[in-house]
Design a protein around this motif. Structure first.
Motif, mmCIF file in Angstrom:
data_model
loop_
_atom_site.group_PDB
_atom_site.id
_atom_site.type_symbol
_atom_site.label_atom_id
_atom_site.label_comp_id
_atom_site.label_asym_id
_atom_site.label_seq_id
_atom_site.Cartn_x
_atom_site.Cartn_y
_atom_site.Cartn_z
ATOM 1 N N MET A 5 0.829 -1.213 0.000
ATOM 2 C CA MET A 5 0.000 0.000 0.000
ATOM 3 C C MET A 5 0.860 1.259 0.000
ATOM 4 S SD MET A 5 -3.164 -0.705 2.557
ATOM 5 C CE MET A 5 -4.645 -1.491 1.983
ATOM 6 N N VAL A 6 1.899 1.268 0.849
ATOM 7 C CA VAL A 6 2.788 2.433 0.895
ATOM 8 C C VAL A 6 3.551 2.555 -0.417
ATOM 9 C CG1 VAL A 6 4.752 3.475 2.080
ATOM 10 C CG2 VAL A 6 2.974 2.356 3.403
ATOM 11 N N GLY A 7 4.018 1.420 -0.948
ATOM 12 C CA GLY A 7 4.726 1.442 -2.221
ATOM 13 C C GLY A 7 3.847 1.953 -3.357
ATOM 14 N N TYR A 8 2.588 1.548 -3.364
ATOM 15 C CA TYR A 8 1.650 2.018 -4.384
ATOM 16 C C TYR A 8 1.424 3.516 -4.271
ATOM 17 C CZ TYR A 8 -2.868 2.715 -6.723
ATOM 18 O OH TYR A 8 -3.886 3.182 -7.508
ATOM 19 N N SER A 9 1.257 3.997 -3.053
ATOM 20 C CA SER A 9 1.029 5.441 -2.887
ATOM 21 C C SER A 9 2.264 6.240 -3.285
ATOM 22 C CB SER A 9 0.605 5.767 -1.458
ATOM 23 O OG SER A 9 1.642 5.464 -0.560
ATOM 24 N N LEU A 10 3.456 5.726 -3.002
ATOM 25 C CA LEU A 10 4.677 6.438 -3.400
ATOM 26 C C LEU A 10 4.923 6.349 -4.903
ATOM 27 C CD1 LEU A 10 7.145 5.481 -0.522
ATOM 28 C CD2 LEU A 10 6.171 7.733 -0.995
ATOM 29 N N ALA A 11 4.411 5.308 -5.544
ATOM 30 C CA ALA A 11 4.656 5.127 -6.972
ATOM 31 C C ALA A 11 3.647 5.866 -7.845
ATOM 32 C CB ALA A 11 4.634 3.641 -7.324
ATOM 33 N N LYS A 12 2.387 5.923 -7.432
ATOM 34 C CA LYS A 12 1.341 6.375 -8.342
ATOM 35 C C LYS A 12 0.582 7.635 -7.935
ATOM 36 C CE LYS A 12 2.057 3.180 -11.291
ATOM 37 N NZ LYS A 12 2.620 3.519 -12.594
ATOM 38 N N PHE A 13 0.823 8.148 -6.743
ATOM 39 C CA PHE A 13 0.115 9.349 -6.322
ATOM 40 C C PHE A 13 1.090 10.510 -6.205
ATOM 41 C CE2 PHE A 13 -2.702 6.066 -4.422
ATOM 42 C CZ PHE A 13 -3.865 6.409 -5.088
ATOM 43 N N MET A 18 6.618 0.602 -12.495
ATOM 44 C CA MET A 18 6.602 0.040 -13.849
ATOM 45 C C MET A 18 5.199 -0.308 -14.339
ATOM 46 S SD MET A 18 10.015 -2.345 -13.916
ATOM 47 C CE MET A 18 9.370 -3.508 -12.741
ATOM 48 N N ILE A 19 4.184 -0.293 -13.463
ATOM 49 C CA ILE A 19 2.812 -0.558 -13.890
ATOM 50 C C ILE A 19 2.333 0.642 -14.699
ATOM 51 C CG2 ILE A 19 0.434 -0.874 -13.114
ATOM 52 C CD1 ILE A 19 1.551 -2.299 -10.664
ATOM 53 N N TYR A 78 -6.630 -0.558 -6.277
ATOM 54 C CA TYR A 78 -5.496 -1.206 -5.621
ATOM 55 C C TYR A 78 -5.678 -2.716 -5.578
ATOM 56 C CZ TYR A 78 -2.515 -2.791 -1.824
ATOM 57 O OH TYR A 78 -1.627 -3.495 -1.072
ATOM 58 N N PHE A 79 -6.868 -3.171 -5.139
ATOM 59 C CA PHE A 79 -7.076 -4.607 -4.981
ATOM 60 C C PHE A 79 -7.355 -5.333 -6.295
ATOM 61 C CE2 PHE A 79 -7.855 -3.493 -0.486
ATOM 62 C CZ PHE A 79 -6.982 -4.395 0.087
ATOM 63 N N ARG A 80 -8.024 -4.694 -7.248
ATOM 64 C CA ARG A 80 -8.417 -5.381 -8.484
ATOM 65 C C ARG A 80 -7.435 -5.203 -9.635
ATOM 66 N NH1 ARG A 80 -14.898 -4.331 -9.090
ATOM 67 N NH2 ARG A 80 -15.506 -5.264 -7.105
ATOM 68 N N VAL A 81 -6.646 -4.133 -9.624
ATOM 69 C CA VAL A 81 -5.743 -3.868 -10.739
ATOM 70 C C VAL A 81 -4.274 -3.982 -10.306
ATOM 71 C CG1 VAL A 81 -5.045 -2.161 -12.471
ATOM 72 C CG2 VAL A 81 -7.449 -2.373 -11.848
ATOM 73 N N VAL A 82 -3.909 -3.230 -9.297
ATOM 74 C CA VAL A 82 -2.496 -3.120 -8.921
ATOM 75 C C VAL A 82 -1.959 -4.414 -8.316
ATOM 76 C CG1 VAL A 82 -0.868 -1.865 -7.457
ATOM 77 C CG2 VAL A 82 -2.651 -0.624 -8.672
ATOM 78 N N LEU A 83 -2.669 -4.985 -7.363
ATOM 79 C CA LEU A 83 -2.171 -6.212 -6.727
ATOM 80 C C LEU A 83 -2.026 -7.376 -7.710
ATOM 81 C CD1 LEU A 83 -3.652 -6.428 -3.122
ATOM 82 C CD2 LEU A 83 -1.391 -5.732 -3.862
ATOM 83 N N PRO A 84 -3.016 -7.636 -8.580
ATOM 84 C CA PRO A 84 -2.803 -8.727 -9.541
ATOM 85 C C PRO A 84 -1.615 -8.477 -10.487
ATOM 86 C CG PRO A 84 -5.133 -8.220 -9.405
ATOM 87 C CD PRO A 84 -4.414 -7.165 -8.620
ATOM 88 N N LEU A 85 -1.381 -7.222 -10.855
ATOM 89 C CA LEU A 85 -0.240 -6.918 -11.714
ATOM 90 C C LEU A 85 1.087 -6.989 -10.961
ATOM 91 C CD1 LEU A 85 -1.691 -3.922 -13.774
ATOM 92 C CD2 LEU A 85 -1.262 -6.250 -14.581
ATOM 93 N N SER A 86 1.032 -6.936 -9.636
ATOM 94 C CA SER A 86 2.242 -6.940 -8.814
ATOM 95 C C SER A 86 2.544 -8.311 -8.219
ATOM 96 C CB SER A 86 2.094 -5.930 -7.678
ATOM 97 O OG SER A 86 1.820 -4.660 -8.164
ATOM 98 N N THR A 87 1.922 -9.346 -8.727
ATOM 99 C CA THR A 87 2.085 -10.687 -8.153
ATOM 100 C C THR A 87 3.543 -11.119 -8.015
ATOM 101 O OG1 THR A 87 -0.084 -11.329 -8.976
ATOM 102 C CG2 THR A 87 1.396 -13.106 -8.359
ATOM 103 N N PRO A 88 4.412 -10.941 -9.025
ATOM 104 C CA PRO A 88 5.803 -11.376 -8.846
ATOM 105 C C PRO A 88 6.506 -10.666 -7.684
ATOM 106 C CG PRO A 88 5.366 -10.987 -11.160
ATOM 107 C CD PRO A 88 4.181 -10.498 -10.403
ATOM 108 N N ALA A 89 6.301 -9.370 -7.554
ATOM 109 C CA ALA A 89 6.933 -8.628 -6.456
ATOM 110 C C ALA A 89 6.345 -9.039 -5.116
ATOM 111 C CB ALA A 89 6.769 -7.125 -6.669
ATOM 112 N N LEU A 90 5.033 -9.260 -5.076
ATOM 113 C CA LEU A 90 4.384 -9.675 -3.835
ATOM 114 C C LEU A 90 4.880 -11.052 -3.389
ATOM 115 C CD1 LEU A 90 0.731 -8.541 -4.622
ATOM 116 C CD2 LEU A 90 2.294 -7.490 -2.993
ATOM 117 N N VAL A 91 5.022 -11.967 -4.336
ATOM 118 C CA VAL A 91 5.505 -13.308 -3.995
ATOM 119 C C VAL A 91 6.958 -13.236 -3.536
ATOM 120 C CG1 VAL A 91 6.058 -15.583 -4.944
ATOM 121 C CG2 VAL A 91 3.871 -14.510 -5.475
ATOM 122 N N ALA A 92 7.777 -12.472 -4.253
ATOM 123 C CA ALA A 92 9.189 -12.358 -3.875
ATOM 124 C C ALA A 92 9.322 -11.766 -2.476
ATOM 125 C CB ALA A 92 9.935 -11.494 -4.891
#
Length: 186
Positions: free
Chosen positions: A11-19, A82-83, A102-116
């Motif tokens: 969540m913090v990473g998303y806010s720093l990346a896209k807002f 990079m999204i 965040y939950f429907r678009v960003v998280l599914p696109l961030s699966t590799p980073a989330l898993v890592a």
């Protein structure tokens, strides 16, 4: 610890990346500076905080300090930059709220980073010895590495039992690595 850490760091990473918001650059600089601080320097202040909250010898003493990680924030932010913004803009035009985006678009696109990050955080948490040693005193919430150490110092040292326990404690991290391998390689 892992699920809460991954959720909050993403969540913090998303806010720093896209807002765009005032102080965004300063906040990211603070995250980068926090990466340079060794964790051992934070033990005394964290212990004082945990003690003042009355969390000593409780699971909260292990969970709350591990909820947020500067490296996790940095890793999530770097991946989420990079999204493409067009996906997020399309979701906004489609009428989704920021939380839904965040939950429907960003998280599914961030699966590799989330898993890592989940694998890294799980391994770090699973193998943590020092922090549980500092905040836990009874046997109730003792972690496995701490238990193995205390078990090896018990009256009659039996190396075969210590080795068997150590091998058994390696099974969950190996399972996590096997489960996380395929999404990581994608």
């Amino acid at each position: 610890i892992v699920s809460l850490n991954v959720l909050l760091c993403s969540m913090v990473g998303y806010s720093l990346a896209k807002f765009d918001f005032p102080g965004k650059g300063i906040l990211f600089a603070i995250v980068l500076m926090a990466l340079m601080i060794p964790e051992t320097v934070l033990v005394v202040p964290l212990f004082m905080m945990v003690t003042s909250f009355g969390w000593t010898d409780t699971p909260l003493a292990l969970i709350i300090p591990g909820c947020l990680s500067p490296f996790g924030i940095f890793m999530m932010r770097q991946y989420m930059v990079m999204i493409p913004d067009s996906y997020i803009d399309a979701a906004r035009v489609g009428g989704l709220s920021e939380l839904q985006i965040y939950f429907r678009v960003v998280l599914p696109l961030s699966t590799p980073a989330l898993v890592a990050w989940s694998v890294f955080k799980f391994l770090w948490t699973w193998n943590d010895f020092f922090w549980p040693l500092v905040v836990l005193s009874s046997e109730t919430w003792r972690t496995l590495p701490l238990g193995i150490q205390i078990f090896s110092n018990y009256r009659m040292y039996q190396p075969e039992l210590v080795m068997a326990t150590s091998v058994l404690s390696a099974i969950p991290p190996i399972a996590i690595m096997i489960l996380g391998y395929k999404p990581l390689m994608r």
